[in-house]
Write an enzyme that holds these catalytic residues in place. Structure first.
Site, PDB file in Angstrom:
ATOM      1  N   GLY A 133       0.858  -1.138  -0.112  1.00 33.72           N
ATOM      2  CA  GLY A 133       0.106   0.034  -0.094  1.00 33.72           C
ATOM      3  C   GLY A 133       0.710   1.413  -0.069  1.00 33.72           C
TER       4      GLY A 133
ATOM      5  CB  CYS B 296       5.335  -4.163   0.355  1.00 29.42           C
ATOM      6  SG  CYS B 296       6.235  -2.519   0.037  1.00 29.42           S
ATOM      7  CE1 TYR B 297       0.835   0.780   5.795  1.00 25.89           C
ATOM      8  CE2 TYR B 297      -0.580  -1.083   5.510  1.00 25.89           C
ATOM      9  CZ  TYR B 297      -0.160   0.181   6.331  1.00 25.89           C
ATOM     10  OH  TYR B 297      -0.921   0.486   7.090  1.00 25.89           O
TER      11      TYR B 297
ATOM     12  CG  HIS C 163       5.747  -5.305  -4.601  1.00 20.37           C
ATOM     13  ND1 HIS C 163       4.362  -5.307  -4.021  1.00 20.37           N
ATOM     14  CD2 HIS C 163       6.141  -4.245  -4.168  1.00 20.37           C
ATOM     15  CE1 HIS C 163       4.063  -4.175  -3.459  1.00 20.37           C
ATOM     16  NE2 HIS C 163       5.178  -3.443  -3.390  1.00 20.37           N
TER      17      HIS C 163
ATOM     18  CD  GLU D 277       2.818  -8.127  -5.543  1.00 25.57           C
ATOM     19  OE1 GLU D 277       2.441  -7.040  -5.232  1.00 25.57           O
ATOM     20  OE2 GLU D 277       3.438  -8.833  -4.757  1.00 25.57           O
TER      21      GLU D 277
ATOM     22  CB  SER E 146     -22.314  -6.355 -26.130  1.00 25.33           C
ATOM     23  OG  SER E 146     -21.174  -7.240 -25.824  1.00 25.33           O
ATOM     24  N   GLY E 147     -22.516  -9.035 -28.001  1.00 25.22           N
ATOM     25  CA  GLY E 147     -21.635  -9.755 -29.212  1.00 25.22           C
ATOM     26  C   GLY E 147     -20.294 -10.092 -28.768  1.00 25.22           C
ATOM     27  N   GLY E 148     -19.905  -9.253 -27.591  1.00 27.40           N
ATOM     28  CA  GLY E 148     -18.622  -9.645 -27.348  1.00 27.40           C
ATOM     29  C   GLY E 148     -18.143 -10.978 -26.425  1.00 27.40           C
ATOM     30  CB  VAL E 149     -15.396 -12.582 -25.047  1.00 24.60           C
ATOM     31  CG1 VAL E 149     -14.440 -11.426 -24.447  1.00 24.60           C
ATOM     32  CG2 VAL E 149     -14.801 -14.059 -24.404  1.00 24.60           C
ATOM     33  CG  ASP E 150     -16.378  -9.486 -21.200  1.00 24.75           C
ATOM     34  OD1 ASP E 150     -15.671 -10.453 -21.267  1.00 24.75           O
ATOM     35  OD2 ASP E 150     -16.305  -8.332 -21.140  1.00 24.75           O
ATOM     36  CB  SER E 151     -22.572  -9.915 -23.540  1.00 23.23           C
ATOM     37  OG  SER E 151     -22.094  -9.865 -24.746  1.00 23.23           O
TER      38      SER E 151
ATOM     39  CE  LYS F 176     -12.282  -9.043 -21.794  1.00 14.50           C
ATOM     40  NZ  LYS F 176     -13.611  -8.719 -22.208  1.00 14.50           N
TER      41      LYS F 176
END
Length: 512
Positions: A52, A79-80, A166, A168, A220-225, A368
């Site tokens: 942080g 870290c913090y 860190h 990560e 919407s036609g995208g990967v998510d929807s 994603k």
């Protein structure tokens, strides 16, 4: 699962990603979470305290309940998080004479458990001013660097550990192995969180929440929807109705492509609503990007509500393709109060407070790349799975300034050229996103031996893993030249093309 207490680090979500990459579920929670919530709601196998921007010496600095260390659950402070652990357990943290930012060499003093299988010297990424001077009782030094006498500490009996660096980030080359050691060896987590297990859990949750009700799915036609639609189709079958609202800000020919795909290939009931006229009216004269998003988001809900009232059957649920980064950047409930809202996402903050729907977001804990894996498992075609992200408000937020039908038409034509050339050059799958932005800037040019004063197009192309961070793409000059030449020659009203070489952060991927 592993929970990450968020103290405001820009890397908190990256820790979650690294854990999920080794097939263990993880989630970011506020640092204000109580011990009771941890035990009853999450029941984690391990806890990570994030980094942080604060100092443990600053008044009002974020802290967690001290009782967390007495739960018998392994804790790793980063870290913090390490400094906070040391201070709360009776150690001593001091302001450093020297700040340490960037790469450093850490020497491992004890490679058992946390550093199992690693060399005695490793490159790590430091980012701190304060440091631990004296460890709490029961702790031993696990590593040190030239500027940090206690770069890592641990109490093996209590299973409490801290690292000043860190692990990560990619700048700590073997950091993923440290996280894996903590998650698998110390916490005892099994690597069983997969696409299949997510789908099974998601189906149970959907059926439990929805019961015998019907669902409208915003498409919407995208990967998510599309992935949401495939998941809901499997969960509730014919009780799913997808509604595609054409707000007038789609790509050229997109509406027809979506209708054909879902009705012919997926065999999913679909209603197509051309609401472009009312959306143009809704944002007429609006130039502020947040206001655009909010108005478009609200209008989406109103169109859905009107359509639902027209239908004889009741549709109490509205499904959306909201993802974890959308929730995080919008700084909504469940994210630490130390998080800063970057921008309102259409699927999150664009929703009005008063709605006739209950919102269901089956993917709102996924990144994603995880959605793509789930989509493939559900049988969604690769041409959809690997489609580049497209914003919910469409081209409206790629047009800086007022959105008009003429300006949308200009950007649609430019967008077609960008997509054509990116695909032809073999870069479409290599890039996270590539698109054109219409700027509210006119410049002087020369075309046909005459003076012009026309619009400017900005090209944006980035590489990324999850949209939390992104680098501008080093596209070949000849490719950029072809795109620029075609846009200027083929798109009316454009006489200049510029290339955006900003990374995220400090910039965002979309311009608005």
């Amino acid at each position: 699962m592993i929970i990450i207490l968020d103290f405001g680090s820009q890397y908190s979500e990256l820790i979650a990603r690294r854990i999920r990459e080794i097939n263990v579920y993880s989630e970011v929670v506020p640092h204000t979470i109580t011990v009771e919530e941890i035990e009853k709601k999450y029941k984690p196998k391990g806890i990570i305290l994030s980094g942080g921007p604060s100092s443990v010496f600053k008044e009002g600095t974020p802290v967690c309940e001290k009782a967390i260390y007495s739960l018998g659950i392994p804790v790793l402070g980063v870290c913090y998080g390490m400094q906070l652990m040391a201070m709360q357990l009776g150690g001593e943290v001091v302001r450093g004479d020297k700040q340490e930012y960037g790469k450093a060499n850490m020497f491992i003093d004890d490679n058992f458990d946390l550093f199992e299988g690693l060399w005695l010297e490793m490159t790590v990424w430091m980012s701190h001013g304060d440091h631990v001077m004296r460890m709490p009782t029961g702790f031993a030094r696990l590593g040190h660097s030239a500027n940090c006498s206690i770069a890592s500490m641990g109490n093996k009996h209590e299973r409490l550990f801290g690292v000043q660096f860190h692990p990560e980030v990619v700048h700590t080359p073997r950091g993923a192995e440290i996280i894996k050691n903590f998650v698998h060896r110390i916490c005892g987590c099994k690597p069983d969180w997969t696409s299949k297990s997510f789908i099974k859990t998601a189906l149970d949750i959907i059926n439990s929440e929805v019961k015998n009700s019907k669902i409208l799915c915003a498409l919407s036609g995208g990967v998510d929807s599309t992935t949401v639609a495939a998941l809901l189709k499997r969960a509730i079958g014919e009780r799913l109705l997808c509604v595609f609202i054409d707000q007038g800000f789609m790509r050229k020919g997109e509406a027809e492509r979506i209708k054909k795909l879902f009705t012919d290939k997926f065999k999913i009931d679909l209603i197509h609503i051309d609401a472009s006229e009312r959306f143009y009216k809704k944002i007429k004269g609006v130039v502020d990007p947040e206001e655009k998003r909010l108005r478009i988001g609200e209008e989406f809900i109103r169109v859905f509500e009107e359509k639902a009232k027209e239908l004889k059957s009741e549709y109490p649920f509205l499904a959306q393709g909201t993802l974890y980064p959308d929730v995080i950047e919008s700084a909504t409930v469940g994210v630490s109060k130390t998080a800063v809202k970057i921008k309102t996402h259409h699927n999150v903050g664009g929703l009005p407070e008063k709605m006739d729907f209950k919102i269901i977001e089956p993917l709102n804990k996924l990144f994603k790349d995880e959605v793509r894996k789930v989509g493939l498992e559900l049988g969604v075609p690769e041409e959809i799975i690997f489609r580049q992200p497209f914003p919910g408000p469409g081209l409206a937020i790629r047009i800086l300034g007022e959105v008009t039908p003429d300006r949308v038409a200009i950007l649609q034509d430019a967008d077609v050229i960008v997509m054509d050339e990116i695909k032809a050059a073999g870069y479409y799958r290599k890039l996270w996103q590539a698109f054109a932005v219409l700027l509210p800037v006119k410049t002087v040019g020369v075309q046909g031996d005459g003076r012009t004063y026309l619009n400017t197009i900005a090209l944006r192309a980035v590489t990324s893993e999850d949209a939390m961070t992104a680098n501008w793409a080093r596209l070949p000059y000849d490719l950029l030249e072809r795109i620029s030449s075609r846009i200027i020659n083929e798109v009316g009203g454009i006489n200049r093309v510029v290339y955006d070489i900003s990374s995220k952060p400090p910039s965002t991927i979309e311009w608005e």
